[in-house]
Design a protein around this motif. Structure first.
Motif, PDB file in Angstrom:
ATOM      1  N   GLY A  11       4.973 -12.278 -24.989  1.00 54.01           N
ATOM      2  CA  GLY A  11       5.578 -11.236 -24.265  1.00 54.01           C
ATOM      3  C   GLY A  11       5.212  -9.962 -24.292  1.00 54.01           C
ATOM      4  N   TYR A  12       4.615  -9.535 -25.398  1.00 60.09           N
ATOM      5  CA  TYR A  12       3.907  -8.229 -25.458  1.00 60.09           C
ATOM      6  C   TYR A  12       2.878  -7.899 -24.310  1.00 60.09           C
ATOM      7  N   GLU A  13       3.149  -6.799 -23.776  1.00 60.54           N
ATOM      8  CA  GLU A  13       2.326  -5.926 -22.906  1.00 60.54           C
ATOM      9  C   GLU A  13       1.995  -4.610 -23.290  1.00 60.54           C
ATOM     10  N   PRO A  14       0.694  -4.509 -23.466  1.00 55.36           N
ATOM     11  CA  PRO A  14       0.323  -3.119 -23.893  1.00 55.36           C
ATOM     12  C   PRO A  14       0.409  -1.810 -22.874  1.00 55.36           C
ATOM     13  N   LEU A  15       0.878  -0.905 -23.350  1.00 61.22           N
ATOM     14  CA  LEU A  15       1.099   0.207 -22.370  1.00 61.22           C
ATOM     15  C   LEU A  15      -0.220   0.699 -21.914  1.00 61.22           C
ATOM     16  N   GLY A  16      -0.221   1.289 -20.890  1.00 63.04           N
ATOM     17  CA  GLY A  16      -1.675   1.709 -20.183  1.00 63.04           C
ATOM     18  C   GLY A  16      -1.807   3.231 -20.793  1.00 63.04           C
ATOM     19  N   GLU A  17      -0.706   3.944 -21.156  1.00 62.16           N
ATOM     20  CA  GLU A  17      -1.061   5.409 -21.770  1.00 62.16           C
ATOM     21  C   GLU A  17      -0.873   5.499 -23.192  1.00 62.16           C
ATOM     22  N   PRO A  18      -1.237   6.280 -23.785  1.00 59.83           N
ATOM     23  CA  PRO A  18      -1.134   6.708 -25.320  1.00 59.83           C
ATOM     24  C   PRO A  18       0.244   7.034 -25.310  1.00 59.83           C
ATOM     25  N   LEU A  19       0.854   6.745 -26.646  1.00 61.32           N
ATOM     26  CA  LEU A  19       2.257   7.136 -26.891  1.00 61.32           C
ATOM     27  C   LEU A  19       2.372   8.731 -27.077  1.00 61.32           C
ATOM     28  N   HIS A  20       1.394   9.311 -27.678  1.00 62.32           N
ATOM     29  CA  HIS A  20       1.462  10.689 -27.866  1.00 62.32           C
ATOM     30  C   HIS A  20       0.145  11.585 -27.050  1.00 62.32           C
ATOM     31  N   GLY A  21       0.811  12.693 -26.621  1.00 58.78           N
ATOM     32  CA  GLY A  21      -0.383  13.288 -25.899  1.00 58.78           C
ATOM     33  C   GLY A  21      -1.685  13.921 -26.738  1.00 58.78           C
ATOM     34  N   HIS A  22      -2.523  14.419 -26.103  1.00 63.98           N
ATOM     35  CA  HIS A  22      -3.606  15.031 -26.662  1.00 63.98           C
ATOM     36  C   HIS A  22      -3.405  16.232 -27.624  1.00 63.98           C
ATOM     37  N   ARG A  23      -2.474  17.030 -26.926  1.00 59.86           N
ATOM     38  CA  ARG A  23      -1.940  18.111 -27.852  1.00 59.86           C
ATOM     39  C   ARG A  23      -1.057  17.936 -29.161  1.00 59.86           C
ATOM     40  N   ARG A  24      -0.609  16.931 -29.100  1.00 59.33           N
ATOM     41  CA  ARG A  24       0.462  16.468 -30.043  1.00 59.33           C
ATOM     42  C   ARG A  24      -0.504  15.888 -31.362  1.00 59.33           C
TER      43      ARG A  24
END
Length: 120
Positions: A11-24
């Motif tokens: 049931g795991y579906e990887p997210l298409g976007e990273p958890l944290h932004g580039h600035r963080r």
């Protein structure tokens, strides 16, 4: 690899976007780098200060012993010295000319009196 091998991934579906932004991410890297520098720099500065003071005092003892006519002494750290890398001791005359006295090594120590000769 199938989900049957690892049921916890069912049931795991990887997210298409990273958890944290580039600035963080960039800010986290800067904070970690500053933390490492804050941990390492005091130790390096203390080590260099102690080695410099020890080399100066050891060099003054050697100059008094082996070059009694010298005006003063000077201990320098040299990477490409004739005696090899490390602290080098020089005797200074009244004109400021330096005469090599002794190598003190990478980690200078207090001078020790010469050992008496033993008969075997």
């Amino acid at each position: 690899m199938t989900f049957d091998d690892h049921p916890e991934l069912a049931g795991y579906e990887p997210l298409g976007e990273p958890l944290h932004g580039h600035r963080r991410k960039s800010m986290t890297r800067v904070v970690v780098l500053l933390g490492l520098v804050a941990l390492i720099l005091p130790g390096v500065l203390t080590t260099v200060s102690v080695a410099s003071a020890t080399a100066d005092s050891t060099c003054s003892v050697y100059v008094r012993q082996y070059a009694p006519g010298a005006q003063s002494s000077s201990a320098r750290f040299e990477l490409f010295a004739p005696a090899g890398p490390g602290w080098q001791c020089y005797a200074l005359n009244t004109e400021g000319d330096a005469t090599f006295v002794a190598p003190l090594g990478l980690i200078p120590t207090t001078p020790r009196p010469p050992r008496p000769a033993t008969n075997s």
